[in-house]
Design an enzyme around this catalytic site. Structure first.
Site, PDB file in Angstrom:
ATOM      1  N   GLU A 263       0.869  -1.132  -0.071  1.00  0.00           N
ATOM      2  CA  GLU A 263       0.051   0.079   0.167  1.00  0.00           C
ATOM      3  C   GLU A 263       0.937   1.211  -0.018  1.00  0.00           C
ATOM      4  O   GLU A 263       1.686   1.498   1.056  1.00  0.00           O
ATOM      5  CB  GLU A 263      -0.748   0.092   1.396  1.00  0.00           C
ATOM      6  CG  GLU A 263      -1.957   1.266   1.167  1.00  0.00           C
ATOM      7  CD  GLU A 263      -3.136   1.106   2.307  1.00  0.00           C
ATOM      8  OE1 GLU A 263      -3.558   2.070   2.521  1.00  0.00           O
ATOM      9  OE2 GLU A 263      -2.885   0.142   3.362  1.00  0.00           O
ATOM     10  N   LEU A 264       0.689   2.014  -1.006  1.00  0.00           N
ATOM     11  CA  LEU A 264       1.786   3.228  -1.248  1.00  0.00           C
ATOM     12  C   LEU A 264       1.909   3.916  -0.226  1.00  0.00           C
ATOM     13  O   LEU A 264       0.777   4.546   0.270  1.00  0.00           O
ATOM     14  CB  LEU A 264       1.159   3.935  -2.562  1.00  0.00           C
ATOM     15  CG  LEU A 264       2.345   4.943  -3.050  1.00  0.00           C
ATOM     16  CD1 LEU A 264       3.821   4.422  -3.511  1.00  0.00           C
ATOM     17  CD2 LEU A 264       1.745   5.701  -4.422  1.00  0.00           C
ATOM     18  N   ASP A 265       3.054   4.374   0.444  1.00  0.00           N
ATOM     19  CA  ASP A 265       3.128   5.272   1.294  1.00  0.00           C
ATOM     20  C   ASP A 265       2.531   5.249   2.687  1.00  0.00           C
ATOM     21  O   ASP A 265       2.017   5.905   3.327  1.00  0.00           O
ATOM     22  CB  ASP A 265       3.076   6.827   0.899  1.00  0.00           C
ATOM     23  CG  ASP A 265       4.134   7.100  -0.057  1.00  0.00           C
ATOM     24  OD1 ASP A 265       5.178   6.655  -0.112  1.00  0.00           O
ATOM     25  OD2 ASP A 265       3.652   7.993  -0.978  1.00  0.00           O
ATOM     26  N   ALA A 266       2.011   3.874   3.030  1.00  0.00           N
ATOM     27  CA  ALA A 266       1.036   3.645   4.103  1.00  0.00           C
ATOM     28  C   ALA A 266       1.668   2.526   5.051  1.00  0.00           C
ATOM     29  O   ALA A 266       1.185   2.093   5.715  1.00  0.00           O
ATOM     30  CB  ALA A 266      -0.311   3.008   3.739  1.00  0.00           C
TER      31      ALA A 266
END
Length: 291
Positions: free
Chosen positions: A234-237
């Site tokens: 999950e991008l940048d999470a």
């Protein structure tokens, strides 16, 4: 300069209950272990207990392998499910750094390594552009250029396969995305879980997409910052390791904000990497405990 004392670093997490601290302390005392640093935390919301302890290696009468074997029995006694590691500070830590064109984080890390402030071996720097090859090689570190063609999924998959091969060749303790402007595919995120660290500005989720500093400047923000986190699909999470902020004012131009943002990115990434390499970060779900 005197070499630091070699230590065994124990991290342990399990559902909280009485007697955990006493049992671990008794185990180490029975072995003659000299504890020189210890930290504890219980997350009351999840009921999970965390500890990190450092023991002088020469106070333990047997090697790392036997220490792990004996501690495994203790961990099993304490909980049916637990997360634990035992590492040796005598083992040199290896790092691979991934870059694109922006060099501020790379310059900072290479400077800290060259000065001895960050005592690690940088096995390689890998860039999807060749721009940072010269400064990398000036530090006598191998630089590899892996091109990522736009628009062709097969060629991009081949580039990530080459990237994986180069990274995995050195079995690094940390893979640092130092402004690496490529999104790792889910299979790499899974294989490098808990080892891949990313750095980015802390405007998310407020200013998503291109030119975040321009968006923030138009909005008149008064604080800008940076976030270092573990990479997940999950991008940048991913789990956050470290964050910090710096004030800006109405008088700051976009260029001023970008400069200050780069300064805070360098500091936050260096802190996060150091804590990771010192085994100070315990991950539970999508949260971290940093001792």
């Amino acid at each position: 300069m005197t070499a630091p004392e070699r230590r065994y670093v124990i991290t342990f997490g399990c559902p909280d209950r009485t007697g955990i601290v006493a049992r671990i302390a008794s185990f180490l005392a029975e072995a003659g272990g000299w504890i020189v640093e210890a930290a504890y935390h219980t997350d009351r919301e999840t009921g999970w207990f965390f500890t990190r302890q450092e023991v002088l290696a020469d106070s333990i009468p047997y090697g790392l392998g036997e220490l792990r074997s004996r501690f495994a029995a203790v961990a099993e006694q304490l909980a049916s499910r637990s997360d634990w590691t035992i590492t040796d500070t005598g083992e040199r830590r290896r790092v691979v750094i991934l870059v694109s064109r922006e060099g501020h984080c790379l310059y900072d890390l290479l400077g800290r390594v060259a000065s001895g402030e960050l005592d690690v071996d940088v096995s390689a720097v890998i860039g999807n552009h060749p721009d940072l090859a010269t400064v990398t090689r000036a530090h006598r570190i191998p630089f590899h250029h892996v091109a990522f063609p736009a628009g062709d999924p097969d060629e991009k998959a081949a580039a990530f396969a080459q990237l994986r091969q180069l990274v995995d060749a050195s079995t690094p303790h940390a893979i640092v995305l130092a402004r690496f402007m490529q999104i790792l595919p889910p299979e790499l995120c899974a294989d490098w879980a808990g080892r891949a660290l990313n750095i980015h500005h802390s405007f998310l989720p407020s200013f998503v997409g291109a030119r975040p500093y321009h968006q923030a400047h138009r909005r008149g923000v008064k604080l800008i910052g940076a976030t270092c986190h573990y990479v997940t699909a999950e991008l940048d999470a991913g789990p956050i390791i470290e964050q910090d902020v710096i004030r800006v004012s109405h008088d700051d131009s976009i260029a001023d904000m970008v400069r200050k943002g780069r300064d805070i990115e360098k500091i936050v990434l260096a802190r996060g990497l150091r804590w990771h390499l010192e085994n100070r970060i315990l991950v539970h779900g999508n949260k971290t405990v940093v001792f």
